[in-house]
Design a protein around this motif. Structure first.
Motif, PDB file in Angstrom:
ATOM      1  N   MET A  11       0.841  -1.217   0.000  1.00  0.00           N
ATOM      2  CA  MET A  11       0.000   0.000   0.000  1.00  0.00           C
ATOM      3  C   MET A  11       0.869   1.258   0.000  1.00  0.00           C
ATOM      4  SD  MET A  11      -3.114   0.615  -0.374  1.00  0.00           S
ATOM      5  CE  MET A  11      -3.981   2.174  -0.496  1.00  0.00           C
ATOM      6  N   ARG A  61       1.745   2.260  -3.436  1.00  0.00           N
ATOM      7  CA  ARG A  61       0.639   2.891  -4.150  1.00  0.00           C
ATOM      8  C   ARG A  61       0.480   4.347  -3.745  1.00  0.00           C
ATOM      9  NH1 ARG A  61      -4.690  -0.884  -5.012  1.00  0.00           N
ATOM     10  NH2 ARG A  61      -3.681  -2.280  -6.485  1.00  0.00           N
ATOM     11  N   THR A  86       2.917   6.335  -5.446  1.00  0.00           N
ATOM     12  CA  THR A  86       2.543   6.492  -6.848  1.00  0.00           C
ATOM     13  C   THR A  86       1.513   7.606  -7.002  1.00  0.00           C
ATOM     14  OG1 THR A  86       2.846   4.124  -6.984  1.00  0.00           O
ATOM     15  CG2 THR A  86       1.834   5.198  -8.873  1.00  0.00           C
ATOM     16  N   VAL A  87       0.540   7.616  -6.092  1.00  0.00           N
ATOM     17  CA  VAL A  87      -0.491   8.649  -6.155  1.00  0.00           C
ATOM     18  C   VAL A  87       0.156  10.025  -6.049  1.00  0.00           C
ATOM     19  CG1 VAL A  87      -2.454   9.658  -4.962  1.00  0.00           C
ATOM     20  CG2 VAL A  87      -2.282   7.176  -5.202  1.00  0.00           C
ATOM     21  N   TRP A 108       1.945  10.980  -9.152  1.00  0.00           N
ATOM     22  CA  TRP A 108       1.011  11.298 -10.224  1.00  0.00           C
ATOM     23  C   TRP A 108       0.358  12.659 -10.038  1.00  0.00           C
ATOM     24  CZ3 TRP A 108       0.294  10.318 -14.956  1.00  0.00           C
ATOM     25  CH2 TRP A 108       0.763   9.128 -15.484  1.00  0.00           C
ATOM     26  N   VAL A 109      -0.051  12.940  -8.802  1.00  0.00           N
ATOM     27  CA  VAL A 109      -0.717  14.214  -8.546  1.00  0.00           C
ATOM     28  C   VAL A 109       0.242  15.357  -8.877  1.00  0.00           C
ATOM     29  CG1 VAL A 109      -1.586  15.698  -6.706  1.00  0.00           C
ATOM     30  CG2 VAL A 109      -2.344  13.318  -6.869  1.00  0.00           C
ATOM     31  N   VAL A 149       0.656  15.609 -12.651  1.00  0.00           N
ATOM     32  CA  VAL A 149      -0.528  16.138 -13.315  1.00  0.00           C
ATOM     33  C   VAL A 149      -0.626  17.641 -13.076  1.00  0.00           C
ATOM     34  CG1 VAL A 149      -3.040  16.081 -13.347  1.00  0.00           C
ATOM     35  CG2 VAL A 149      -1.751  13.939 -13.277  1.00  0.00           C
ATOM     36  N   LEU A 181      -0.890  11.166 -19.761  1.00  0.00           N
ATOM     37  CA  LEU A 181      -1.453  10.159 -20.676  1.00  0.00           C
ATOM     38  C   LEU A 181      -2.285  10.809 -21.766  1.00  0.00           C
ATOM     39  CD1 LEU A 181      -2.880   6.980 -18.948  1.00  0.00           C
ATOM     40  CD2 LEU A 181      -0.941   7.206 -20.465  1.00  0.00           C
ATOM     41  N   TRP A 237      -7.375  10.641 -11.904  1.00  0.00           N
ATOM     42  CA  TRP A 237      -6.156   9.849 -11.763  1.00  0.00           C
ATOM     43  C   TRP A 237      -6.008   9.265 -10.375  1.00  0.00           C
ATOM     44  CZ3 TRP A 237      -3.086   7.120 -14.404  1.00  0.00           C
ATOM     45  CH2 TRP A 237      -2.960   7.379 -15.753  1.00  0.00           C
ATOM     46  N   VAL A 238      -6.277  10.100  -9.369  1.00  0.00           N
ATOM     47  CA  VAL A 238      -6.139   9.609  -7.995  1.00  0.00           C
ATOM     48  C   VAL A 238      -7.064   8.421  -7.787  1.00  0.00           C
ATOM     49  CG1 VAL A 238      -6.581  10.174  -5.594  1.00  0.00           C
ATOM     50  CG2 VAL A 238      -5.336  11.787  -7.052  1.00  0.00           C
ATOM     51  N   VAL A 297      -5.721   5.384  -9.647  1.00  0.00           N
ATOM     52  CA  VAL A 297      -4.535   4.812  -9.024  1.00  0.00           C
ATOM     53  C   VAL A 297      -4.916   4.054  -7.760  1.00  0.00           C
ATOM     54  CG1 VAL A 297      -2.356   5.387  -7.895  1.00  0.00           C
ATOM     55  CG2 VAL A 297      -2.966   6.499 -10.044  1.00  0.00           C
ATOM     56  N   LEU A 298      -5.855   4.636  -7.011  1.00  0.00           N
ATOM     57  CA  LEU A 298      -6.286   3.964  -5.782  1.00  0.00           C
ATOM     58  C   LEU A 298      -6.990   2.654  -6.095  1.00  0.00           C
ATOM     59  CD1 LEU A 298      -7.540   6.957  -3.648  1.00  0.00           C
ATOM     60  CD2 LEU A 298      -5.574   5.475  -3.193  1.00  0.00           C
ATOM     61  N   ILE A 299      -7.783   2.685  -7.152  1.00  0.00           N
ATOM     62  CA  ILE A 299      -8.590   1.491  -7.449  1.00  0.00           C
ATOM     63  C   ILE A 299      -7.745   0.410  -8.119  1.00  0.00           C
ATOM     64  CG2 ILE A 299     -10.560   0.618  -8.765  1.00  0.00           C
ATOM     65  CD1 ILE A 299     -11.718   3.530  -8.462  1.00  0.00           C
ATOM     66  N   VAL A 300      -7.051   0.770  -9.172  1.00  0.00           N
ATOM     67  CA  VAL A 300      -6.389  -0.292  -9.950  1.00  0.00           C
ATOM     68  C   VAL A 300      -4.869  -0.215  -9.926  1.00  0.00           C
ATOM     69  CG1 VAL A 300      -8.335  -0.519 -11.515  1.00  0.00           C
ATOM     70  CG2 VAL A 300      -6.500   1.041 -12.104  1.00  0.00           C
ATOM     71  N   GLY A 301      -4.323   0.727  -9.186  1.00  0.00           N
ATOM     72  CA  GLY A 301      -2.865   0.859  -9.234  1.00  0.00           C
ATOM     73  C   GLY A 301      -2.489   1.778 -10.379  1.00  0.00           C
ATOM     74  N   ASN A 302      -1.259   2.134 -10.447  1.00  0.00           N
ATOM     75  CA  ASN A 302      -0.794   3.061 -11.464  1.00  0.00           C
ATOM     76  C   ASN A 302      -0.951   2.449 -12.857  1.00  0.00           C
ATOM     77  OD1 ASN A 302       0.581   4.622 -13.244  1.00  0.00           O
ATOM     78  ND2 ASN A 302       2.527   4.620 -12.117  1.00  0.00           N
ATOM     79  N   LEU A 341      -0.081   3.377 -15.697  1.00  0.00           N
ATOM     80  CA  LEU A 341       1.061   3.464 -16.618  1.00  0.00           C
ATOM     81  C   LEU A 341       2.099   2.401 -16.331  1.00  0.00           C
ATOM     82  CD1 LEU A 341       2.300   7.067 -17.376  1.00  0.00           C
ATOM     83  CD2 LEU A 341       1.196   5.430 -18.871  1.00  0.00           C
TER      84      LEU A 341
END
Lengths: 336, 336
Positions: free
Chosen positions: A1, A4, A7-8, A11-12, A15, A22, B11-12, B15-20, B22
């Motif tokens: 976790m 992850r 990663t969030v 990404w934030v 972005v 993407l 995106w958040v 990422v939370l649901i399925v992972g990154n 990319l």
């Protein structure tokens, strides 16, 4: 976790700083086609893309099957007053001439050096093949690539006094981007020489060398005594990617049938027929050169890029025929 | 700005649901190569990939130039006791035999029907070409694809009693994924028939048809009176993608020189030489079949997949020679 969460955060930040990495690169919506007038051509393109990308819809096509093929000369860039690759070959004859004093009196080279287009035309295909032979063969692929790169960076089109790569069609650049943003894979399928086009297609169209299908000559692997291998371009034609050669080239290089194909001449007819013959939703398009002011106007009687039988078939079968004058707000990127 | 905020939220959530989305698809780190023992082969692969992907490093290579080419037979899947495409051809002879009663007494078909490998071997290349002709030509590309698809879904390997596509090398599947996760584009460059391989390479290796280079026969576009065009496979060989043909095929189909190439036999020597001759960091690898227990052991004297001259050159030039027995924890995915 924990990974992850990291990663969030990354990404934030990404972005916020640079926008969504993407989706930002290419526009997915039809407003992307901003140089296309709201007419039947634009509508047929947008409708088709919406149909095949609508997840769960009856015409949905998986991204890996979204193969789009484009002719090059007259479809992505101009082809008048002669195919640009012929202009390259003629410039190269002039460049090589100091090493071949006999060319001053020997055809077809004399005609090229004298810029005597009439004499050159009279020499026909035989003359043309001799010019291709001295300018395209007997050299390594690396040296050929260099000669094309030098030429394309400097040679100027006689009418517009611009680089040849400036004479690409703005609406088609937008169409390529629009398709890629919708997960199409875009290919060039052209009668032009594959090694000529590959020098600049990635920079100009965003189409990498491995997605360019074209005509080619026989190439030999040579390992000279010093141990550095080269590929030598020989004087024998290997494959002509024109007319019925286009579906053959598509089969050989791509190995899947396109669902979208765009051309502009009778040399594209079989590519469109092959595309049309697949099952499911299909798009077949032709650029009709109708704009003598901004570009050129020619069709049934033109020696270059003749559009005659393919036009009749397009009308009969309801394929999209794009009228350059009325469908395109702008032709070349440099025009207002 | 509102659009960016929305993008962040989406995106958040994603990422939370399925992972990154990319980075999640394929593992980028060397632990991805879990079926490789920690030895010189794995180290040379990981070191190379780290060098060419280190942004700002001296050996950095842009993603679009990260071309990796793999031989197929003996490099990605097994090739014993005979190339699997030959097994396909022989099964197809048996399938077609009821329509050809004369084959019962006519070579090389009699030998195939009698499963008389000795007689078949004695007929040599001439016999082999006759078998290829009746099984690979005179049919449309669509019908040929279907015949391969039917065979590959059902035919079983004599030694392992498994589908032929089960006999792929687990460490090489991991290597393909590892390279793609590091933004390499992976290609097959094989002496095998391009239309044979393309039927299953996407499913089995994640390599789409347009990234498969192989040998091919002449194909003709035919438009019959009923108006549905077909591509007909004719009885003439067009291109042999083996030995010196491999760099030629790479030039023709890909149009860029690989920076990474893996083979297993003398037929791959020129592909490795061509790869090695480029500037910057390069990886050249050979699979050495040393494991008679889990797979097969053969090299200098083998009729199939002979590894002799290429091995000497690899040793002399410090290329990676992967010892199947000691470098691989597991050979096939189904093995423990």
């Amino acid at each position: 976790m924990r990974r992850r969460t990291m990663t969030v955060v990354v990404w934030v930040l990404l972005v916020l700083i640079v926008g969504n990495p993407l989706g930002a690169a290419e526009p997915t919506k039809s407003e992307a086609l901003s140089s296309w007038n709201d007419g039947p051509s634009k509508k047929s393109i947008v409708d088709f893309v919406e149909r095949v990308t609508r997840d769960g819809g009856p015409d949905y096509v998986k991204p890996e099957e979204r193969i789009a093929t484009f002719d090059h000369d007259g479809t992505l860039w101009a082809e008048q007053p002669m195919y640009f690759q012929i202009a390259f070959a003629m410039d190269r004859v002039r460049e090589l001439a100091p090493k071949h004093p006999d060319w001053k009196t020997k055809q077809p080279f004399k005609a090229v050096l004298d810029r005597d287009i009439k004499a050159l035309a009279a020499l026909g295909e035989t003359g043309f093949l001799k010019i291709i032979a001295v300018t395209h063969t007997g050299i390594t692929t690396a040296d050929f690539t260099k000669s094309v790169a030098d030429w394309i960076a400097t040679a100027r089109h006689p009418r517009f006094d611009r680089l040849y790569t400036d004479l690409v069609y703005q609406p088609m650049l937008e169409l390529l981007s629009f398709l890629r943003a919708n997960e199409f894979k875009t290919f060039i399928v052209s009668g032009g020489g594959v090694e000529f086009m590959r020098v600049f297609t990635e920079r100009v169209y965003g189409i990498p060398p491995e997605q360019v299908v074209g005509s080619s000559g026989v190439v030999q692997f040579k390992l000279p005594p010093d141990g550095k291998p080269v590929l030598l371009k020989e004087g024998k034609i290997d494959f002509v990617d024109d007319g019925p050669g286009k579906p053959v080239g598509i089969n050989r290089f791509i190995g899947r049938r396109p669902i979208f194909a765009f051309g502009n001449s009778d040399g594209d007819q079989q590519m469109l027929e092959w595309t049309a013959a697949g099952s499911g939703a299909r798009f077949m398009g032709l650029v009709h050169h109708t704009d003598a002011e901004r570009e050129w106007a020619y069709d049934r009687k033109s020696y270059v890029g003749r559009l005659d039988k393919a036009w009749d078939e397009a009308v009969r079968r309801g394929w999209t025929v794009t009228n350059m004058k009325t469908d395109w707000k702008k032709v070349f990127p440099f025009q207002p």
